[in-house]
Write a protein that holds these residues in place. Structure first.
Motif: not given
Length: 305
Positions: A74-95
């Motif tokens: 889980h920590e690695a997932t959160l690190s990826l999301l934060d480090e690469f600022k992925l949240a805006p890119l994932l909007a309207d997509k399926t994770l």
């Protein structure tokens, strides 16, 4: 016919042992994939006409309709999301989260997805990577059932047998941990039985054959069904052939056997503490399943274990 023409573009982040198995499975069923891994050499092993090796997680998301994450924790997932600022890119997509997580961690991810407008499903894989590659694995999922149904073909292609657990966040993670707890307990008990036999000169094959015979007889399954009914009815006294008191006496002989032959017995000490607590609550003449009450509530008011 090009199978990939009727399948959505998929992104995969995390190409370790399990992530690589997922990629292999999807390639065999005709998907086009964009992939990224921190150790790029692992990603390059999948060089293929249907694989785009990306330079960043953001590039993976931009090229994909569905993103699969299968990283260390889980920590690695959160690190990826934060480090690469992925949240805006994932909007309207399926994770699709296929990282091994706990229920609490799954709930955090579900809240994150809801806040950022991401369609989210949490999955847990109950088999080894080889089973995933062979599309003979079971995956369990929790989250929005509509998302599960909309992507059912993809989920089947990931491992073979997807099962929807419930819409409650964290339910798939909880079931996964229940399965792990069962497996670890059974494997440890079997190996301890082997150690007891080896230390006393009993051929381990005799023990193996006896336990296989017991499992195949169906009696173990009958016990599980009986336990489940007792738990749901909250009635642990059903004229047991062997009460908790009897089991406790038997356990002491096993502990003494281990002590006298120098075999580790830490797991047996834990079982002894569960039995003692259950007996202290008045369950001595009840079924062994009464230990469930101790597992659910380890310490009652004014109780010392």
């Amino acid at each position: 016919m090009n199978l990939s023409t009727c399948k959505p573009p998929i992104g995969a982040i995390g190409i370790g042992s399990m992530g690589g198995a997922i990629v292999t499975s999807l390639l065999s069923t005709g998907y086009k994939l964009s992939i990224w891994n921190r150790t790029q050499s692992k990603a390059r092993t999948f060089a293929d006409d249907n694989v785009q090796i990306c330079s960043s997680p953001g590039e993976v998301i931009e090229k994909s309709d569905v993103l699969i994450i299968c990283v260390t924790n889980h920590e690695a997932t959160l690190s990826l999301l934060d480090e690469f600022k992925l949240a805006p890119l994932l909007a309207d997509k399926t994770l699709l989260q296929l990282t091994t997580v706990t229920s609490a961690e799954s709930i955090i991810m579900n809240e994150f997805a809801q806040y950022h407008g991401i369609s989210y499903l949490e999955g847990q894989i109950l088999d080894y990577p080889d089973s995933v590659r062979e599309q003979n694995a079971t995956t369990i999922w929790s989250g929005n059932k509509r998302i599960f149904q909309d992507h059912l073909t993809l989920l089947k292609d990931i491992g073979g047998n997807p099962i929807f657990i419930s819409e409650a966040p964290g339910s798939a993670a909880a079931l996964d941990k229940a399965v792990l707890a069962f497996g670890l307990g059974v494997y440890t008990a079997f190996l301890q039985g082997m150690a007891i036999c080896r230390s006393s000169g009993v051929p381990t094959e005799i023990f193996l054959n006896r336990e296989l015979s017991y499992v195949n007889s169906g009696l173990l399954g009958e016990d599980f069904e009986r336990f489940q009914k007792m738990i749901e009815s909250q009635n642990f006294y059903d004229g047991p052939e062997a009460s908790l008191d009897v089991w406790a006496q038997s356990l002491e002989t096993v502990i003494e056997q281990c002590r006298s032959t120098g075999i580790a017995m830490d797991n047996l000490d834990a079982i002894r503490s569960f039995m003692k607590a259950a007996k202290n609550r008045g369950y001595g003449q009840h079924d062994y399943a009464a230990i469930f009450e101790v597992l659910m509530s380890p310490k009652e008011k004014n109780e010392k274990i």
